[in-house]
Design a protein around this motif. Structure first.
Motif, PDB file in Angstrom:
ATOM      1  N   ALA A 171      42.128  49.488  51.724  1.00 54.82           N
ATOM      2  CA  ALA A 171      41.555  48.352  51.058  1.00 54.82           C
ATOM      3  C   ALA A 171      42.055  46.996  51.473  1.00 54.82           C
ATOM      4  CB  ALA A 171      41.990  48.460  49.711  1.00 54.82           C
ATOM      5  N   GLY A 172      43.257  46.897  51.485  1.00 51.92           N
ATOM      6  CA  GLY A 172      43.678  45.761  52.445  1.00 51.92           C
ATOM      7  C   GLY A 172      44.022  44.381  51.430  1.00 51.92           C
ATOM      8  N   SER A 173      43.212  44.562  50.291  1.00 55.21           N
ATOM      9  CA  SER A 173      43.056  43.035  49.445  1.00 55.21           C
ATOM     10  C   SER A 173      42.443  43.496  48.232  1.00 55.21           C
ATOM     11  CB  SER A 173      42.545  41.751  50.155  1.00 55.21           C
ATOM     12  OG  SER A 173      41.050  42.075  50.395  1.00 55.21           O
ATOM     13  N   VAL A 174      42.533  42.573  47.275  1.00 61.82           N
ATOM     14  CA  VAL A 174      41.827  42.680  45.869  1.00 61.82           C
ATOM     15  C   VAL A 174      40.513  42.929  46.318  1.00 61.82           C
ATOM     16  CG1 VAL A 174      41.511  41.724  43.736  1.00 61.82           C
ATOM     17  CG2 VAL A 174      43.632  41.863  44.556  1.00 61.82           C
ATOM     18  N   ALA A 175      39.913  41.915  47.123  1.00 59.03           N
ATOM     19  CA  ALA A 175      38.356  41.952  47.360  1.00 59.03           C
ATOM     20  C   ALA A 175      37.942  43.051  48.209  1.00 59.03           C
ATOM     21  CB  ALA A 175      38.139  40.449  48.106  1.00 59.03           C
ATOM     22  N   GLY A 176      38.856  43.722  48.747  1.00 59.43           N
ATOM     23  CA  GLY A 176      38.528  44.959  49.568  1.00 59.43           C
ATOM     24  C   GLY A 176      38.269  46.210  48.750  1.00 59.43           C
ATOM     25  N   VAL A 177      38.909  46.093  47.785  1.00 61.47           N
ATOM     26  CA  VAL A 177      39.123  47.460  46.734  1.00 61.47           C
ATOM     27  C   VAL A 177      37.381  48.139  46.440  1.00 61.47           C
ATOM     28  CG1 VAL A 177      39.793  48.434  44.623  1.00 61.47           C
ATOM     29  CG2 VAL A 177      41.198  47.193  45.854  1.00 61.47           C
ATOM     30  N   ARG A 178      36.644  47.283  45.828  1.00 62.33           N
ATOM     31  CA  ARG A 178      35.472  47.674  45.453  1.00 62.33           C
ATOM     32  C   ARG A 178      34.893  48.174  46.632  1.00 62.33           C
ATOM     33  NH1 ARG A 178      32.766  47.319  40.527  1.00 62.33           N
ATOM     34  NH2 ARG A 178      34.518  46.004  40.033  1.00 62.33           N
ATOM     35  N   PRO A 179      34.379  47.498  47.750  1.00 53.29           N
ATOM     36  CA  PRO A 179      33.676  47.952  48.775  1.00 53.29           C
ATOM     37  C   PRO A 179      34.388  49.409  49.338  1.00 53.29           C
ATOM     38  CG  PRO A 179      34.182  45.686  49.294  1.00 53.29           C
ATOM     39  CD  PRO A 179      35.010  46.082  47.964  1.00 53.29           C
ATOM     40  N   ALA A 180      35.736  49.558  49.511  1.00 56.35           N
ATOM     41  CA  ALA A 180      36.489  50.713  49.739  1.00 56.35           C
ATOM     42  C   ALA A 180      36.040  51.761  48.934  1.00 56.35           C
ATOM     43  CB  ALA A 180      38.055  50.411  50.055  1.00 56.35           C
ATOM     44  N   ILE A 237      46.253  44.492  43.920  1.00 57.68           N
ATOM     45  CA  ILE A 237      45.213  45.575  44.415  1.00 57.68           C
ATOM     46  C   ILE A 237      45.296  46.817  43.664  1.00 57.68           C
ATOM     47  CG2 ILE A 237      45.091  47.160  46.378  1.00 57.68           C
ATOM     48  CD1 ILE A 237      46.160  44.822  48.360  1.00 57.68           C
ATOM     49  N   VAL A 238      46.438  47.286  43.086  1.00 57.97           N
ATOM     50  CA  VAL A 238      46.357  48.744  42.411  1.00 57.97           C
ATOM     51  C   VAL A 238      45.794  48.365  40.954  1.00 57.97           C
ATOM     52  CG1 VAL A 238      47.990  50.220  41.284  1.00 57.97           C
ATOM     53  CG2 VAL A 238      48.618  49.554  43.613  1.00 57.97           C
ATOM     54  N   GLN A 239      46.083  47.311  40.578  1.00 55.46           N
ATOM     55  CA  GLN A 239      45.225  46.781  39.069  1.00 55.46           C
ATOM     56  C   GLN A 239      43.878  46.922  39.397  1.00 55.46           C
ATOM     57  OE1 GLN A 239      47.672  43.386  38.355  1.00 55.46           O
ATOM     58  NE2 GLN A 239      48.429  44.236  36.502  1.00 55.46           N
ATOM     59  N   GLU A 240      43.202  46.354  40.458  1.00 59.49           N
ATOM     60  CA  GLU A 240      41.843  46.258  40.642  1.00 59.49           C
ATOM     61  C   GLU A 240      41.557  47.580  41.175  1.00 59.49           C
ATOM     62  OE1 GLU A 240      38.106  44.492  41.610  1.00 59.49           O
ATOM     63  OE2 GLU A 240      39.702  43.833  40.547  1.00 59.49           O
ATOM     64  N   LEU A 241      42.145  48.269  41.880  1.00 55.51           N
ATOM     65  CA  LEU A 241      41.782  49.956  42.222  1.00 55.51           C
ATOM     66  C   LEU A 241      41.767  50.581  40.578  1.00 55.51           C
ATOM     67  CD1 LEU A 241      41.146  52.434  43.901  1.00 55.51           C
ATOM     68  CD2 LEU A 241      43.628  52.646  43.934  1.00 55.51           C
ATOM     69  N   ILE A 242      42.397  50.456  39.846  1.00 46.17           N
ATOM     70  CA  ILE A 242      42.401  51.109  38.412  1.00 46.17           C
ATOM     71  C   ILE A 242      41.074  50.821  37.768  1.00 46.17           C
ATOM     72  CG2 ILE A 242      43.612  51.485  36.376  1.00 46.17           C
ATOM     73  CD1 ILE A 242      46.234  51.348  37.930  1.00 46.17           C
ATOM     74  N   GLN A 243      40.919  49.432  37.743  1.00 46.23           N
ATOM     75  CA  GLN A 243      39.440  48.768  37.041  1.00 46.23           C
ATOM     76  C   GLN A 243      38.350  49.325  37.527  1.00 46.23           C
ATOM     77  OE1 GLN A 243      39.640  47.085  34.164  1.00 46.23           O
ATOM     78  NE2 GLN A 243      37.179  47.213  34.466  1.00 46.23           N
ATOM     79  N   VAL A 244      38.258  49.485  38.868  1.00 46.07           N
ATOM     80  CA  VAL A 244      37.058  49.742  39.558  1.00 46.07           C
ATOM     81  C   VAL A 244      36.665  51.377  39.297  1.00 46.07           C
ATOM     82  CG1 VAL A 244      36.031  50.271  41.765  1.00 46.07           C
ATOM     83  CG2 VAL A 244      37.215  47.948  41.468  1.00 46.07           C
ATOM     84  N   MET A 245      37.909  52.356  39.586  1.00 53.97           N
ATOM     85  CA  MET A 245      37.690  53.615  39.061  1.00 53.97           C
ATOM     86  C   MET A 245      37.292  53.830  37.595  1.00 53.97           C
ATOM     87  SD  MET A 245      37.829  55.275  41.745  1.00 53.97           S
ATOM     88  CE  MET A 245      38.260  56.961  41.004  1.00 53.97           C
TER      89      MET A 245
END
Length: 405
Positions: free
Chosen positions: A277-286, A331-339
């Motif tokens: 993912a690499g960045s907050v912006a990269g989480v959703r596309p990943a 990044i982790v917080q964004e991942l939790i939200q997206v999931m």
């Protein structure tokens, strides 16, 4: 009280194919727990887990082979144990709530609890290390230092086992003493320095001296990882212990199982995904790319905890509290939200360990090494129980291959 935990009398009776009077008789005999419901009516509700346990017993009687086979895959319990209880989204070590225990107790005390049902650990730690064993550990340090953290454990144990003759005594007190030595030696292998204070303090000094406040988080992580009932590595450890193999062999077997990608090695997949993912912006596309391919996102959804892994939640809360605002935490917080939006699944302890490693700048392989150090205490608790049983674990196979002519 939720529908996931309790059932109405009619639902329970229907599931068991019995009458209501028979249901009430089961309750009076202690086979099914019953509690008053909420609201003015206080209509009694019945524990779903107890109903399911009775159904499993019925299936076992009707088709023992099929029921036993199913039990191996997150099925009904197959071994009696007094070490760890997982129930209603919580887990306990010998009756102690682990989430509370982890925040109030040292790892060494919890190891003592798992081994001998006592939080008193002063007589075990720091352990006495025979001179020959300490000398052997110093001799193999040049071999261990270039290796990844987890591999250090796997290489060190067979090189040390023959120099610890006391490890061949399988009495409960002796195994607890061997366990203390093993944790000391594995920490030594992980840090490159002989522990002088607590195991957690040694890890802190070697891995994250610039982040002194996270010594508490290390301690909690080790306790949360210490045991988790009859998981793959614990079952492996018990099988090996049932042969009367010594604790070094038990831990070696546990390590072999733990490193698999569907067990402790899952932390490596989590670390790889965070870096992908690499960045907050990269989480959703990943996340989207994985889901479109029909792949699971690592570290989300645990079959034993449909309402969320309490180990992961506690560890993530601590990491976010200590490192909030940092890139890794964001990044982790964004991942939790997206999931949560995409699947509704909640994070497991694997994400907590990965988040800790990324946020604190721990060495490569630290999540799996922390998992292994913590779980060593649990493997030995399971081994002590199995030594007492004095029975060989040897299931039979249901042959499905070509029949002989």
């Amino acid at each position: 009280m939720t529908n996931d935990t309790f059932m109405s009398a009619k639902e329970a009776a229907t599931a068991l194919e019995i009458t209501l009077p028979t249901l009430y008789a089961y309750v009076s005999r202690g086979l099914i727990r019953s509690e008053p419901g909420a609201g003015k009516s206080r209509v009694r509700l019945y524990a779903r887990a107890d109903v399911e346990a009775l159904l499993a017993r019925k299936a076992l009687r009707q088709n023992p082979a099929q029921a036993a086979e199913t039990a191996l895959y997150f099925g009904t319990p197959v071994l009696a144990s007094a070490v760890t209880l997982i129930e209603d989204g919580r887990f306990f070590y010998r009756g102690h709530d682990v989430i509370e225990l982890a925040q109030a107790t040292g790892f060494e005390s919890v190891a003592s609890l798992l081994w001998r049902d006592s939080l008193t650990a002063d007589d075990l730690f720091p352990p006495e290390i025979p001179a020959s064993l300490a000398q052997r550990m110093a001799e193999i340090q040049p071999i261990l230092e270039p290796l990844p953290l987890f591999e250090r454990f796997q290489v060190a144990l067979p090189l040390l086992a023959g120099h610890d003759l006391a490890a061949f005594d399988l009495a409960e007190t002796a195994v607890a003493q061997t366990g203390a030595r093993l944790l000391h030696l594995l920490t030594w292998a992980a840090t490159g320095e002989r522990p002088q204070a607590s195991l957690v303090a040694s890890l802190q000094q070697a891995w994250a001296a610039h982040n002194q406040p996270i010594q508490k988080i290390f301690n909690i992580a080790l306790i949360l990882c210490a045991d988790h009932e009859l998981n793959v590595s614990a079952f492996t450890a018990r099988v090996v212990a049932s042969t009367q193999a010594n604790p070094y062999a038990v831990v070696q077997a546990g390590l072999a199982a733990l490193q698999g990608a569907r067990h402790g090695g899952h932390t490596e997949r989590v670390m790889a995904f965070l870096r992908e993912a690499g960045s907050v912006a990269g989480v959703r596309p990943a996340v989207a790319a994985r889901l479109r391919c029909g792949e699971r996102i690592p570290s989300f959804g645990h079959p034993i905890y449909p309402n969320g892994d309490p180990r992961g939640q506690l560890l993530l809360d601590l990491v976010m509290g200590e490192f909030g605002g940092g890139t890794a935490v964001s990044i982790v917080q964004e991942l939790i939200q997206v999931m949560a939006e995409a699947t509704g699944q909640l994070p497991t302890i694997d994400l907590g360990l990965a988040a800790l490693a990324e946020a604190a700048g721990l060495p490569e392989g630290a999540p799996l090494a922390l998992f292994a150090l913590g779980r060593t205490a649990g493997w030995l608790g399971q081994a002590i129980e199995q030594y007492k049983e004095d029975q060989l674990i040897r299931p039979r196979a249901r042959y499905v291959g070509k029949r002989p002519e």
